[in-house]
Design an enzyme around this catalytic site. Structure first.
Site, PDB file in Angstrom:
ATOM      1  CB  SER A   1      43.497  45.452   8.779  1.00  0.00           C
ATOM      2  OG  SER A   1      42.953  44.311   9.415  1.00  0.00           O
TER       3      SER A   1
ATOM      4  CE1 TYR B   1      46.635  46.705  13.178  1.00  0.00           C
ATOM      5  CE2 TYR B   1      44.663  45.487  12.581  1.00  0.00           C
ATOM      6  CZ  TYR B   1      45.973  45.836  12.335  1.00  0.00           C
ATOM      7  OH  TYR B   1      46.624  45.319  11.234  1.00  0.00           O
TER       8      TYR B   1
HETATM    9  N1  LIG Z   1      50.235  40.580   9.973  1.00  0.00           N
HETATM   10  C1  LIG Z   1      48.924  40.657   9.825  1.00  0.00           C
HETATM   11  O1  LIG Z   1      48.198  39.705  10.112  1.00  0.00           O
HETATM   12  C2  LIG Z   1      48.304  41.923   9.282  1.00  0.00           C
HETATM   13  C3  LIG Z   1      46.968  41.872   8.858  1.00  0.00           C
HETATM   14  C4  LIG Z   1      46.370  43.015   8.336  1.00  0.00           C
HETATM   15  C5  LIG Z   1      47.096  44.185   8.231  1.00  0.00           C
HETATM   16  N2  LIG Z   1      48.400  44.209   8.646  1.00  0.00           N
HETATM   17  C6  LIG Z   1      49.105  45.480   8.515  1.00  0.00           C
HETATM   18  O2  LIG Z   1      50.241  45.303   7.685  1.00  0.00           O
HETATM   19  C7  LIG Z   1      51.243  46.261   8.005  1.00  0.00           C
HETATM   20  C8  LIG Z   1      52.574  45.572   8.182  1.00  0.00           C
HETATM   21  O3  LIG Z   1      52.528  44.736   9.325  1.00  0.00           O
HETATM   22  P1  LIG Z   1      53.332  43.363   9.436  1.00  0.00           P
HETATM   23  O4  LIG Z   1      52.331  42.290   9.430  1.00  0.00           O
HETATM   24  O5  LIG Z   1      54.437  43.322   8.449  1.00  0.00           O
HETATM   25  O6  LIG Z   1      53.870  43.497  10.954  1.00  0.00           O
HETATM   26  P2  LIG Z   1      55.318  43.745  11.553  1.00  0.00           P
HETATM   27  O7  LIG Z   1      55.072  44.039  12.986  1.00  0.00           O
HETATM   28  O8  LIG Z   1      56.218  42.620  11.203  1.00  0.00           O
HETATM   29  O9  LIG Z   1      55.854  45.034  10.785  1.00  0.00           O
HETATM   30  C9  LIG Z   1      55.486  46.346  11.105  1.00  0.00           C
HETATM   31  C10 LIG Z   1      56.686  47.246  10.899  1.00  0.00           C
HETATM   32  O10 LIG Z   1      56.285  48.593  11.213  1.00  0.00           O
HETATM   33  C11 LIG Z   1      57.325  49.189  11.978  1.00  0.00           C
HETATM   34  N3  LIG Z   1      56.837  50.278  12.799  1.00  0.00           N
HETATM   35  C12 LIG Z   1      56.069  50.210  13.921  1.00  0.00           C
HETATM   36  N4  LIG Z   1      55.883  51.441  14.433  1.00  0.00           N
HETATM   37  C13 LIG Z   1      56.546  52.310  13.618  1.00  0.00           C
HETATM   38  C14 LIG Z   1      56.725  53.721  13.613  1.00  0.00           C
HETATM   39  N5  LIG Z   1      56.187  54.486  14.570  1.00  0.00           N
HETATM   40  N6  LIG Z   1      57.436  54.280  12.611  1.00  0.00           N
HETATM   41  C15 LIG Z   1      57.999  53.510  11.647  1.00  0.00           C
HETATM   42  N7  LIG Z   1      57.877  52.168  11.596  1.00  0.00           N
HETATM   43  C16 LIG Z   1      57.151  51.575  12.580  1.00  0.00           C
HETATM   44  C17 LIG Z   1      57.851  48.030  12.840  1.00  0.00           C
HETATM   45  O11 LIG Z   1      59.117  48.326  13.383  1.00  0.00           O
HETATM   46  C18 LIG Z   1      57.857  46.886  11.839  1.00  0.00           C
HETATM   47  O12 LIG Z   1      59.056  46.806  11.121  1.00  0.00           O
HETATM   48  C19 LIG Z   1      50.728  46.979   9.262  1.00  0.00           C
HETATM   49  O13 LIG Z   1      50.138  48.199   8.894  1.00  0.00           O
HETATM   50  C20 LIG Z   1      49.685  46.033   9.793  1.00  0.00           C
HETATM   51  O14 LIG Z   1      48.728  46.683  10.586  1.00  0.00           O
HETATM   52  C21 LIG Z   1      49.007  43.111   9.168  1.00  0.00           C
END
Ligand SMILES: NC(=O)c1ccc[n+]([C@@H]2O[C@H](COP(=O)([O-])OP(=O)(O)OC[C@H]3O[C@@H](n4cnc5c(N)ncnc54)[C@H](O)[C@@H]3O)[C@@H](O)[C@H]2O)c1
Length: 261
Positions: free
Chosen positions: A140, A153
């Site tokens: 991130s 985080y």
């Molecule tokens: N959305 C943002 O703004 C953002 C920014 C930077 C980084 N990220 C990173 O991107 C990645 C994807 O996030 P997203 O934005 O799609 O969010 P999201 O919450 O829509 O998706 C995350 C997914 O991870 C799954 N998950 C959570 N815990 C789990 C576990 N213990 N085992 C297996 N699966 C699990 C959830 O069920 C979900 O489907 C993450 O690593 C997040 O930290 C997101």
């Protein structure tokens, strides 16, 4: 011809958000994908929609080593080999550091950091056996810069960059490239809970969020999960054949400098 023809990739957290878009794009580019998540109904529906010849869903909690073993076995049984991994699963908790309960800190570490570690540990030997391939970790921009109230985080996302560099060094001779994505704000349920339950988000709250992004992101908008998927595709495919060990910021310019507006 697809950019990932013949490749077999495990993608965690693929039931929704960025992981879902990565699974859909990778399959469209010729890969066969194993989707892992703890949201069974949604994950199975995404895999079914992609098609049985290209996608399978398995329940896997990335914190559990035995779930990784089972996911690796399922991918090999379905598709014969594994030569790619996208460590995408993650969770976010907002809290002031000094108010953060130890259990909350450990929960985030377990999913974001331990999950990525277990993924590399379980899948890298399979990629090596397949003759090489790629690992893409999801960090991130908070892994590179500070942001108040997301200390737990941010700590895990910085740790993922450390893991990425060391894995790249140790695995290069095995023909495995390891890189990390550092997204800014992306329009998924993590950053926009209104997507899960639109009724809970008022029009005012929605407009306030859009206004915030207009002010702080030079490109004036939140990112789309498909845009992150395209970076994951670049780092998984041959277009990035001479790149390993690097973090890639994808944030509409947010980290390019301080805002004066
Ligand atoms: N959305 C943002 O703004 C953002 C920014 C930077 C980084 N990220 C990173 O991107 C990645 C994807 O996030 P997203 O934005 O799609 O969010 P999201 O919450 O829509 O998706 C995350 C997914 O991870 C799954 N998950 C959570 N815990 C789990 C576990 N213990 N085992 C297996 N699966 C699990 C959830 O069920 C979900 O489907 C993450 O690593 C997040 O930290 C997101």
């Amino acid at each position: 011809m697809g950019k990932l023809d013949g490749r077999v990739v495990i993608i965690t957290g693929a039931a929704r958000g960025q992981g879902e878009q990565e699974a859909r794009l990778f399959a469209a580019e010729g890969a066969r994908v194993l989707l892992g998540d703890v949201l069974d109904e949604q994950g199975a529906a995404v895999a079914e929609d992609i098609g049985e010849d290209r996608a399978r869903y398995v329940r896997m909690d990335v914190r559990r080593e035995e779930d990784w073993t089972a996911a690796v076995a399922a991918a090999k049984e379905a598709f014969g080999r594994i030569d790619g991994l996208v460590n995408n699963a993650g969770i976010l908790r907002f809290n002031e550091l000094t108010a953060t309960p130890l259990e909350e800190f450990q929960q985030v570490v377990q999913v974001n950091q331990v999950g990525a570690f277990l993924g590399i540990k379980a899948v890298a030997p399979e990629i090596e056996a397949a003759g090489g391939g790629t690992i893409v970790n999801t960090s991130s921009y908070t892994g590179l810069t500070g942001m108040a109230y997301v200390g737990t985080y941010a700590a895990t996302k910085a740790a993922i960059l450390g893991l990425t560099r060391v894995a790249a060094l140790e695995l290069a001779a095995k023909n495995i490239r390891v890189n990390a994505m550092c997204p800014g704000a992306v329009d998924t349920p993590m950053a926009n809970p209104g997507l899960l339950d639109p009724d809970k988000m008022t029009d005012e709250a929605r407009e306030a969020m859009a206004e915030l992004y207009r002010r702080v992101v030079p490109m004036g908008r939140v990112g789309r999960p498909e845009e992150i998927a395209r970076l994951a595709l670049f780092l998984t495919g041959d277009d990035s054949s001479y790149i390993t060990g690097q973090p890639f910021v994808i944030d509409g310019g947010w980290m390019a400098g301080v805002s004066v507006l």
